[in-house]
Design a protein around this motif. Sequence first.
Motif, PDB file in Angstrom:
ATOM      1  N   SER A  34     -62.380 -86.744 -76.490  1.00  0.00           N
ATOM      2  CA  SER A  34     -60.995 -86.309 -76.331  1.00  0.00           C
ATOM      3  C   SER A  34     -60.027 -87.468 -76.539  1.00  0.00           C
ATOM      4  O   SER A  34     -60.420 -88.567 -76.887  1.00  0.00           O
ATOM      5  CB  SER A  34     -60.819 -85.685 -74.945  1.00  0.00           C
ATOM      6  OG  SER A  34     -61.402 -86.474 -73.943  1.00  0.00           O
ATOM      7  N   GLU A  35     -58.747 -87.194 -76.319  1.00  0.00           N
ATOM      8  CA  GLU A  35     -57.690 -88.201 -76.428  1.00  0.00           C
ATOM      9  C   GLU A  35     -57.216 -88.584 -75.028  1.00  0.00           C
ATOM     10  O   GLU A  35     -57.203 -87.752 -74.133  1.00  0.00           O
ATOM     11  CB  GLU A  35     -56.498 -87.636 -77.198  1.00  0.00           C
ATOM     12  CG  GLU A  35     -56.806 -87.214 -78.600  1.00  0.00           C
ATOM     13  CD  GLU A  35     -55.624 -86.497 -79.243  1.00  0.00           C
ATOM     14  OE1 GLU A  35     -54.550 -86.366 -78.620  1.00  0.00           O
ATOM     15  OE2 GLU A  35     -55.791 -86.051 -80.385  1.00  0.00           O
ATOM     16  N   ILE A  36     -56.782 -89.850 -74.895  1.00  0.00           N
ATOM     17  CA  ILE A  36     -56.221 -90.327 -73.629  1.00  0.00           C
ATOM     18  C   ILE A  36     -54.771 -90.739 -73.852  1.00  0.00           C
ATOM     19  O   ILE A  36     -54.474 -91.480 -74.784  1.00  0.00           O
ATOM     20  CB  ILE A  36     -56.966 -91.568 -73.087  1.00  0.00           C
ATOM     21  CG1 ILE A  36     -58.425 -91.260 -72.786  1.00  0.00           C
ATOM     22  CG2 ILE A  36     -56.274 -92.104 -71.838  1.00  0.00           C
ATOM     23  CD1 ILE A  36     -59.214 -92.488 -72.362  1.00  0.00           C
ATOM     24  N   THR A  37     -53.898 -90.251 -72.987  1.00  0.00           N
ATOM     25  CA  THR A  37     -52.531 -90.762 -72.940  1.00  0.00           C
ATOM     26  C   THR A  37     -52.469 -91.652 -71.711  1.00  0.00           C
ATOM     27  O   THR A  37     -52.675 -91.188 -70.586  1.00  0.00           O
ATOM     28  CB  THR A  37     -51.498 -89.627 -72.843  1.00  0.00           C
ATOM     29  OG1 THR A  37     -51.598 -88.817 -74.015  1.00  0.00           O
ATOM     30  CG2 THR A  37     -50.085 -90.185 -72.733  1.00  0.00           C
ATOM     31  N   PHE A  38     -52.213 -92.946 -71.933  1.00  0.00           N
ATOM     32  CA  PHE A  38     -52.123 -93.943 -70.860  1.00  0.00           C
ATOM     33  C   PHE A  38     -50.654 -93.997 -70.456  1.00  0.00           C
ATOM     34  O   PHE A  38     -49.812 -94.485 -71.199  1.00  0.00           O
ATOM     35  CB  PHE A  38     -52.589 -95.288 -71.400  1.00  0.00           C
ATOM     36  CG  PHE A  38     -52.727 -96.379 -70.373  1.00  0.00           C
ATOM     37  CD1 PHE A  38     -51.667 -96.775 -69.575  1.00  0.00           C
ATOM     38  CD2 PHE A  38     -53.927 -97.057 -70.236  1.00  0.00           C
ATOM     39  CE1 PHE A  38     -51.790 -97.801 -68.653  1.00  0.00           C
ATOM     40  CE2 PHE A  38     -54.064 -98.097 -69.321  1.00  0.00           C
ATOM     41  CZ  PHE A  38     -52.994 -98.460 -68.526  1.00  0.00           C
ATOM     42  N   VAL A 101     -53.248 -93.415 -76.488  1.00  0.00           N
ATOM     43  CA  VAL A 101     -51.822 -93.594 -76.750  1.00  0.00           C
ATOM     44  C   VAL A 101     -51.171 -94.146 -75.488  1.00  0.00           C
ATOM     45  O   VAL A 101     -51.423 -93.649 -74.390  1.00  0.00           O
ATOM     46  CB  VAL A 101     -51.164 -92.244 -77.118  1.00  0.00           C
ATOM     47  CG1 VAL A 101     -49.670 -92.379 -77.274  1.00  0.00           C
ATOM     48  CG2 VAL A 101     -51.800 -91.653 -78.360  1.00  0.00           C
ATOM     49  N   ALA A 102     -50.342 -95.175 -75.642  1.00  0.00           N
ATOM     50  CA  ALA A 102     -49.610 -95.743 -74.502  1.00  0.00           C
ATOM     51  C   ALA A 102     -48.237 -95.090 -74.414  1.00  0.00           C
ATOM     52  O   ALA A 102     -47.541 -94.969 -75.417  1.00  0.00           O
ATOM     53  CB  ALA A 102     -49.468 -97.246 -74.674  1.00  0.00           C
ATOM     54  N   ARG A 103     -47.876 -94.693 -73.213  1.00  0.00           N
ATOM     55  CA  ARG A 103     -46.587 -94.017 -73.018  1.00  0.00           C
ATOM     56  C   ARG A 103     -45.923 -94.572 -71.760  1.00  0.00           C
ATOM     57  O   ARG A 103     -46.569 -94.689 -70.725  1.00  0.00           O
ATOM     58  CB  ARG A 103     -46.837 -92.518 -72.896  1.00  0.00           C
ATOM     59  CG  ARG A 103     -45.610 -91.687 -72.860  1.00  0.00           C
ATOM     60  CD  ARG A 103     -45.925 -90.250 -73.157  1.00  0.00           C
ATOM     61  NE  ARG A 103     -44.773 -89.409 -72.881  1.00  0.00           N
ATOM     62  CZ  ARG A 103     -44.700 -88.127 -73.176  1.00  0.00           C
ATOM     63  NH1 ARG A 103     -45.727 -87.535 -73.772  1.00  0.00           N
ATOM     64  NH2 ARG A 103     -43.641 -87.437 -72.877  1.00  0.00           N
TER      65      ARG A 103
END
Length: 161
Positions: A34-38, A101-103
Amino acid sequence: MLPQVKKILYASDIDQGSRPAFRAAVSLCGHYNSEITFLHVIEPLSASAQSIVDTMMNDESLLEMHDQSIQNLRDKLKERIERFCETELEESEMLSEGQAVARVEEGTPWKTILEVADDIDADVIVMGTRTHSGVSQFLLGSTANKVMHHTKRPVLVVPLK
């Protein structure tokens, strides 16, 4: 076992000792591909602190400094993700380009975490929590408690030292 975890929201205060929670998010990511949004949430200044800043700087300078600070923090998060991957992951665990992705957002942490979870349609929220005394938990509550009590999404809470 969670069904179909495609998007993971990892919420971090980026303090020392938060790696075990990120490790759990990366582990989930590897298991489900999956994808991770940090996500890191910056709390707004108090009214009195904002007043002091406003008297010391003009609006244009303040906006420029604000935008640069947000970009610097976003870059720092990306660097931390890369460093974590290099030092703590084996070849088979490595995240691919764009998988993390860094947010950086501003607001009340628990509310902003829920807003971002809705925005990205997260399948699970992963976050750490530090040990607090029972009295402080009762009176103040923690960000993790507030997130758990105000969401219908699964929340994985990792105890931090």
